[in-house]
Design a protein around this motif. Structure first.
Motif, mmCIF file in Angstrom:
data_model
loop_
_atom_site.group_PDB
_atom_site.id
_atom_site.type_symbol
_atom_site.label_atom_id
_atom_site.label_comp_id
_atom_site.label_asym_id
_atom_site.label_seq_id
_atom_site.Cartn_x
_atom_site.Cartn_y
_atom_site.Cartn_z
ATOM 1 N N ARG A 293 0.853 -1.201 0.000
ATOM 2 C CA ARG A 293 0.000 0.000 0.000
ATOM 3 C C ARG A 293 0.881 1.240 0.000
ATOM 4 N NH1 ARG A 293 -3.005 3.409 -0.915
ATOM 5 N NH2 ARG A 293 -4.968 3.977 0.099
ATOM 6 N N THR A 294 1.439 1.542 -1.182
ATOM 7 C CA THR A 294 2.288 2.742 -1.291
ATOM 8 C C THR A 294 1.847 3.619 -2.460
ATOM 9 O OG1 THR A 294 3.872 1.572 -2.693
ATOM 10 C CG2 THR A 294 4.336 1.600 -0.336
ATOM 11 N N GLU A 295 0.571 3.545 -2.828
ATOM 12 C CA GLU A 295 0.074 4.403 -3.907
ATOM 13 C C GLU A 295 0.236 5.867 -3.498
ATOM 14 O OE1 GLU A 295 -1.471 1.875 -2.556
ATOM 15 O OE2 GLU A 295 -2.083 0.500 -4.138
ATOM 16 N N ALA A 298 -1.394 7.081 -0.377
ATOM 17 C CA ALA A 298 -0.806 6.584 0.871
ATOM 18 C C ALA A 298 0.562 7.212 1.104
ATOM 19 C CB ALA A 298 -0.671 5.070 0.821
ATOM 20 N N ALA A 299 1.325 7.388 0.011
ATOM 21 C CA ALA A 299 2.665 7.953 0.141
ATOM 22 C C ALA A 299 2.601 9.383 0.674
ATOM 23 C CB ALA A 299 3.392 7.895 -1.200
ATOM 24 N N SER A 300 1.486 10.090 0.330
ATOM 25 C CA SER A 300 1.380 11.474 0.791
ATOM 26 C C SER A 300 0.708 11.553 2.165
ATOM 27 C CB SER A 300 0.586 12.292 -0.235
ATOM 28 O OG SER A 300 -0.710 11.749 -0.378
ATOM 29 N N SER A 306 6.516 3.580 4.971
ATOM 30 C CA SER A 306 7.135 3.829 3.670
ATOM 31 C C SER A 306 7.241 2.536 2.868
ATOM 32 C CB SER A 306 8.540 4.375 3.890
ATOM 33 O OG SER A 306 9.326 3.351 4.482
ATOM 34 N N TYR A 307 7.588 2.705 1.602
ATOM 35 C CA TYR A 307 7.823 1.532 0.761
ATOM 36 C C TYR A 307 8.842 0.600 1.415
ATOM 37 C CZ TYR A 307 9.888 -1.556 -2.546
ATOM 38 O OH TYR A 307 10.387 -2.695 -3.105
ATOM 39 N N GLU A 308 9.943 1.167 1.893
ATOM 40 C CA GLU A 308 11.021 0.342 2.455
ATOM 41 C C GLU A 308 10.529 -0.503 3.629
ATOM 42 O OE1 GLU A 308 11.561 3.409 1.365
ATOM 43 O OE2 GLU A 308 12.980 2.889 -0.229
ATOM 44 N N GLU A 309 9.771 0.131 4.540
ATOM 45 C CA GLU A 309 9.271 -0.621 5.700
ATOM 46 C C GLU A 309 8.333 -1.738 5.271
ATOM 47 O OE1 GLU A 309 7.885 1.557 9.457
ATOM 48 O OE2 GLU A 309 8.227 3.182 8.005
ATOM 49 N N ALA A 332 0.879 0.792 -6.861
ATOM 50 C CA ALA A 332 2.065 1.627 -6.638
ATOM 51 C C ALA A 332 2.765 1.963 -7.959
ATOM 52 C CB ALA A 332 3.028 0.907 -5.714
ATOM 53 N N THR A 333 3.738 2.828 -7.868
ATOM 54 C CA THR A 333 4.514 3.234 -9.044
ATOM 55 C C THR A 333 5.306 2.051 -9.594
ATOM 56 O OG1 THR A 333 6.383 3.794 -7.637
ATOM 57 C CG2 THR A 333 4.852 5.581 -8.178
ATOM 58 N N GLN A 334 5.670 2.163 -10.886
ATOM 59 C CA GLN A 334 6.467 1.116 -11.511
ATOM 60 C C GLN A 334 7.796 0.962 -10.778
ATOM 61 O OE1 GLN A 334 5.207 -1.031 -13.739
ATOM 62 N NE2 GLN A 334 7.108 -2.152 -13.365
ATOM 63 N N ALA A 335 8.342 2.088 -10.284
ATOM 64 C CA ALA A 335 9.626 2.016 -9.572
ATOM 65 C C ALA A 335 9.487 1.122 -8.341
ATOM 66 C CB ALA A 335 10.075 3.414 -9.161
ATOM 67 N N ASN A 336 8.396 1.279 -7.600
ATOM 68 C CA ASN A 336 8.171 0.439 -6.411
ATOM 69 C C ASN A 336 7.987 -1.028 -6.801
ATOM 70 O OD1 ASN A 336 6.321 2.330 -3.841
ATOM 71 N ND2 ASN A 336 8.295 2.730 -4.815
ATOM 72 N N ILE A 337 7.246 -1.248 -7.873
ATOM 73 C CA ILE A 337 6.987 -2.632 -8.293
ATOM 74 C C ILE A 337 8.294 -3.306 -8.698
ATOM 75 C CG2 ILE A 337 5.856 -4.068 -10.055
ATOM 76 C CD1 ILE A 337 3.543 -1.998 -9.998
ATOM 77 N N THR A 338 9.082 -2.600 -9.532
ATOM 78 C CA THR A 338 10.350 -3.161 -9.981
ATOM 79 C C THR A 338 11.256 -3.435 -8.785
ATOM 80 O OG1 THR A 338 10.102 -1.878 -11.976
ATOM 81 C CG2 THR A 338 12.287 -2.788 -11.565
ATOM 82 N N ALA A 339 11.310 -2.486 -7.857
ATOM 83 C CA ALA A 339 12.165 -2.669 -6.680
ATOM 84 C C ALA A 339 11.738 -3.930 -5.921
ATOM 85 C CB ALA A 339 12.072 -1.444 -5.770
ATOM 86 N N PHE A 340 10.445 -4.119 -5.766
ATOM 87 C CA PHE A 340 9.954 -5.284 -5.023
ATOM 88 C C PHE A 340 10.268 -6.582 -5.759
ATOM 89 C CE2 PHE A 340 7.086 -8.466 -3.444
ATOM 90 C CZ PHE A 340 6.971 -8.189 -2.090
HETATM 91 C C1 LIG Z 1 8.264 4.004 -3.909
HETATM 92 O O1 LIG Z 1 7.221 4.946 -4.195
HETATM 93 C C2 LIG Z 1 7.261 6.105 -3.380
HETATM 94 C C3 LIG Z 1 6.016 6.918 -3.660
HETATM 95 O O2 LIG Z 1 5.815 7.088 -5.021
HETATM 96 C C4 LIG Z 1 8.570 6.852 -3.640
HETATM 97 O O3 LIG Z 1 8.635 7.986 -2.815
HETATM 98 C C5 LIG Z 1 9.752 5.922 -3.331
HETATM 99 O O4 LIG Z 1 10.959 6.547 -3.661
HETATM 100 C C6 LIG Z 1 9.623 4.626 -4.119
HETATM 101 N N1 LIG Z 1 10.687 3.725 -3.692
HETATM 102 C C7 LIG Z 1 11.264 2.843 -4.522
HETATM 103 C C8 LIG Z 1 12.366 2.018 -3.967
HETATM 104 O O5 LIG Z 1 10.886 2.698 -5.661
#
Ligand SMILES: *[C@@H]1O[C@H](CO)[C@@H](O)[C@H](O)[C@H]1NC(C)=O
Ligand SMILES: *[C@@H]1O[C@H](CO)[C@@H](O)[C@H](O)[C@H]1NC(C)=O
Ligand SMILES: *[C@@H]1O[C@H](CO)[C@@H](O)[C@H](O)[C@H]1NC(C)=O
Ligand SMILES: *[C@@H]1O[C@H](CO)[C@@H](O)[C@H](O)[C@H]1NC(C)=O
Ligand SMILES: *[C@@H]1O[C@H](CO)[C@@H](O)[C@H](O)[C@H]1NC(C)=O
Length: 448
Positions: A293-295, A298-300, A306-309, A332-340
């Motif tokens: 849940r980091t959409e 939620a992020a704001s 946080s995503y990391e936790e 969540a963002t593609q960056a979060n998905i890829t990271a996971f």
């Molecule tokens: C995950 O998404 C959040 C909110 O968009 C962003 O602040 C954070 O940097 C992202 N973290 C990674 C590892 O992608």
């Protein structure tokens, strides 16, 4: 010579006859064997989908406790309750709708169903677009199966008359305006931020308020009260365990979303040979469902970890389970998905999302037509079936899943960990991580 041809003639009739008798006897003495036999002729995928649609993980819906409650109430024809339409995801909306319906029962009113405010899909944090305009939002079918709601209520609570919207009552002009109604105006005492301390006097409190605003002696025409969006208020346990277990199921996810989930689950089951049978409840070694849940909304919101936790909790949970397959539900963002996905791969865990397993062209097209919140209904239905599931305690979506999954077995006798450092809830199928009081409030007020 003659004897052998007679024998041959005899056998010619006898053998098929014996086969027929045996077959009939076999199938009639065991109807389930017959059913299994018929099933082998059906398309495997279609069968899986129909099994999924017909068998909810928490078993057959039983509305008898709802019927008992409705029988005990006093009903007032011509007294109407409407409720403002909630916004947000399904966990939030469902709770607001159920509180509205629960209050209508307590009030003995006729109910005008609330709608659902559609989020701005271009900016997910904007859950109330056009907040200044007097909108009622979409009808409930936006998320839920309206026919199921209607038939459940008309079967088990026939005293409660239900209308889809105010439009259905256009010929009653006295209903155009409404008296406001809220927890504050009713003088209801709350504890733990938002929970009703004592539900038993609520019906009297409502009656007092209603009669003061609209004295029965002066009431010549139907009268309407309108309740603000009310969440995390009614303590579910106060109506007994059976009611708490079944009431939320009058709001079932719309069938097309459930069908997409069924098709996705079938594809997942085939690809990874998971041996899932949708008729058999939850199979704990099938796959791990993760609700990240980091959409942006939620992020704001600094209440959410946080995503990391979150990623750290969930990967730890998946690794400990020993299951190498994760279904990731997230907007969540593609960056979060890829990271996971990459971090999970370091642990030899394969991660799939619904778009990876919903490749059938007709289903993919249907998913693409869904809004952001409707797509999460598909995730909800897949996560209900996950062997193990985890999420964060700030999320009503995660709580709803965990509590419904608890009802897939006799959860009352389960060993639950509440408290602990970061674990708010843990049973044999689900673990909710997180800190803070919000989770406990939701746990006490969610009808899953
Ligand atoms: C995950 O998404 C959040 C909110 O968009 C962003 O602040 C954070 O940097 C992202 N973290 C990674 C590892 O992608
Ligand atoms: C509920 O079902 C009844 C009978 O099937 C129908 O007459 C009524 O219009 C339905 N109500 C709603 C709100 O859909
Ligand atoms: C309020 O919170 C306290 C402490 O967590 C708990 O013991 C109590 O049962 C809660 N009350 C209600 C009505 O949920
Ligand atoms: C699954 O359930 C079985 C039987 O209850 C239990 O022995 C096993 O430890 C469970 N597996 C997981 C991963 O929880
Ligand atoms: C992942 O699998 C590879 C190859 O089978 C193995 O060498 C590695 O130790 C595994 N990593 C973990 C974290 O289990």
């Amino acid at each position: 010579m003659l004897a052998s041809s007679q024998l041959f003639n005899l056998l010619k009739f006898a053998v098929p006859l014996i086969v027929i008798i045996w077959t009939v006897a076999y199938f009639t003495t065991s109807p389930s064997t017959y059913r299994e036999y018929l099933r082998t002729f059906k398309d495997e995928k279609k069968l899986f989908i129909s099994d999924f649609l017909e068998h909810e993980v928490d078993g057959q819906f039983d509305g008898s406790s709802i019927a008992d409650l409705c029988k005990r109430k006093t009903w007032t024809p011509g007294l109407f309750l409407s409720c403002d339409s909630p916004a947000g995801g399904v966990g939030n909306v469902k709770n607001a709708h159920l509180n509205c319906i629960r209050f209508a029962i307590e009030m003995g009113a006729e109910l005008i169903l609330p709608g659902i405010i559609r989020r701005n899909d271009k900016n997910l944090a904007d859950v109330y677009p056009n907040a200044k305009a007097p909108i009622r939002g979409d009808e409930m079918d936006y998320f839920f199966d309206m026919d199921h709601l209607n038939s459940s209520l008309s079967t088990y609570c026939p005293q409660l008359r239900v209308y889809r919207s105010l439009n259905d009552l256009w010929e009653v002009p006295s209903l155009l305006t409404a008296y406001p109604m809220s927890i504050g105006e009713l003088g209801i005492q709350l504890v733990n931020t938002s929970i009703i301390e004592k539900p038993s006097p609520v019906s009297t409190q409502i009656k007092t308020y209603v009669n003061q605003k609209s004295p029965p002696a002066d009431r010549k025409h139907p009268v309407r009260f309108n309740m603000r969006v009310t969440n995390w208020v009614w303590p579910t346990e106060s109506d007994g365990a059976e009611f708490a277990r079944h009431f939320g199921r009058i709001l079932r996810v719309r069938t097309d979303a459930r069908e997409l989930a069924a098709a996705a689950l079938f594809n997942l089951h085939k690809r990874f040979n998971l041996r899932i049978d949708p008729r058999q409840g939850i199979k704990n070694d099938s796959f791990v469902g993760v609700h990240l849940r980091t959409e942006t909304d939620a992020a704001s919101n600094d209440k959410f970890p946080s995503y990391e936790e979150q990623a750290a909790y969930y990967l730890d949970y998946a690794v400990r389970s020993g299951n190498p397959l994760v279904f990731l539900a997230t907007g969540a963002t593609q960056a979060n998905i890829t990271a996971f996905v990459e971090r999970a791969r370091d642990f030899n865990i394969t991660t799939v999302l619904k778009k990876d397993i919903l490749f059938d062209p007709e289903y993919k097209a249907a998913l693409d037509k869904f809004s952001y919140d409707q797509r999460s209904l598909v995730d909800y239905e897949i996560l209900l079936r996950a062997g193990l599931m985890t999420g964060t305690s700030e999320s009503p979506f995660a709580w709803n899943l965990a509590m419904r999954r608890r009802n897939a077995y006799d959860g009352s006798s389960a060993v639950e960990t509440t408290g602990g450092d970061y674990v708010q809830f843990k049973d044999r199928f689900s673990t909710i991580f997180g800190k803070g009081e919000a989770g406990r409030i939701m746990q006490a007020t969610i009808w899953p």
